[in-house]
Scaffold this motif. Structure first.
Motif, PDB file in Angstrom:
ATOM      1  N   SER A   1     -13.180   8.537  36.755  1.00 30.84           N
ATOM      2  CA  SER A   1     -11.983   9.369  36.988  1.00 30.84           C
ATOM      3  C   SER A   1     -11.312   9.937  35.795  1.00 30.84           C
ATOM      4  CB  SER A   1     -11.205   8.499  38.196  1.00 30.84           C
ATOM      5  OG  SER A   1     -10.396   9.238  38.660  1.00 30.84           O
ATOM      6  N   ARG A   2     -10.265  10.527  36.140  1.00 28.05           N
ATOM      7  CA  ARG A   2      -9.654  10.895  35.079  1.00 28.05           C
ATOM      8  C   ARG A   2      -8.004  10.431  35.310  1.00 28.05           C
ATOM      9  NH1 ARG A   2     -11.020  13.616  31.051  1.00 28.05           N
ATOM     10  NH2 ARG A   2      -8.989  14.667  30.392  1.00 28.05           N
TER      11      ARG A   2
ATOM     12  N   PRO B   1     -10.472  10.324  30.388  1.00 23.43           N
ATOM     13  CA  PRO B   1     -11.512   9.605  31.435  1.00 23.43           C
ATOM     14  C   PRO B   1     -11.148   8.052  31.504  1.00 23.43           C
ATOM     15  CG  PRO B   1     -12.509  10.817  29.390  1.00 23.43           C
ATOM     16  CD  PRO B   1     -11.039  10.468  29.151  1.00 23.43           C
TER      17      PRO B   1
ATOM     18  N   SER C   1      -9.712   2.197  30.240  1.00 26.78           N
ATOM     19  CA  SER C   1      -9.506   3.390  29.619  1.00 26.78           C
ATOM     20  C   SER C   1     -10.613   3.205  28.358  1.00 26.78           C
ATOM     21  CB  SER C   1      -8.448   3.540  28.894  1.00 26.78           C
ATOM     22  OG  SER C   1      -8.443   4.521  27.862  1.00 26.78           O
TER      23      SER C   1
ATOM     24  N   SER D   1     -11.253   7.070  23.163  1.00 24.37           N
ATOM     25  CA  SER D   1     -11.302   8.397  23.162  1.00 24.37           C
ATOM     26  C   SER D   1     -12.248   8.636  22.027  1.00 24.37           C
ATOM     27  CB  SER D   1     -10.152   9.155  23.183  1.00 24.37           C
ATOM     28  OG  SER D   1      -9.122   8.704  22.190  1.00 24.37           O
TER      29      SER D   1
END
Length: 142
Positions: free
Chosen positions: A119-120, A124, A139, A142
């Motif tokens: 999901s976001r 993401p 999480s 990134s």
């Protein structure tokens, strides 16, 4: 005379003064916190977190022979589960992962057949829902 021996007088009532954070210095720098998920059935939630997600039961407060509030943990993450059917299902916790942790979590999700989705949430995330739809957001880096 706005200040009366440690209290602030405001419209006829007195409220305690809150000293500045600096006044406490090192004493107040590391607060210990734990999220709380409200659940409809604490005993079923314990079984889900232990059996499906691999958590350990740290403590368990019972009333009338049934779990009322408890704490489960895994890898230093501690989560309190509190039985309150009216408030169940509105919790969310955000857990940051590094690359190795993300890979291990994805493997474990597959091996344990854990229901998870991508999901976001501004980035993401991997989302896992408990029995009451409380959300664990993982999480990836990134």
């Amino acid at each position: 005379d706005a200040q009366i021996s440690g209290f602030l007088k405001f419209k006829g009532s007195c409220a305690p003064l809150m000293p500045s954070v600096r006044a406490y210095g090192e004493t107040m720098k590391n607060w210990y916190s734990r999220p709380v998920f409200f659940v409809s059935d604490a005993e079923s939630s314990i079984e889900f977190f232990k059996g499906k997600l691999g958590f350990s039961l740290d403590w368990n407060h019972q009333e009338e022979g049934r779990t009322y509030v408890c704490q489960v943990s895994r890898f230093g993450f501690e989560l309190i589960l509190a039985q309150d059917e009216g408030r169940a299902g509105n919790g969310r916790v955000f857990i940051s992962l590094d690359s190795e942790q993300e890979e291990a979590l994805r493997r474990e999700i597959e091996e344990r057949e854990i229901e998870a989705s991508g999901s976001r949430w501004g980035m993401p995330i991997i989302q896992i829902l408990d029995l009451d739809k409380n959300e664990l957001f993982f999480s990836p880096p990134s």
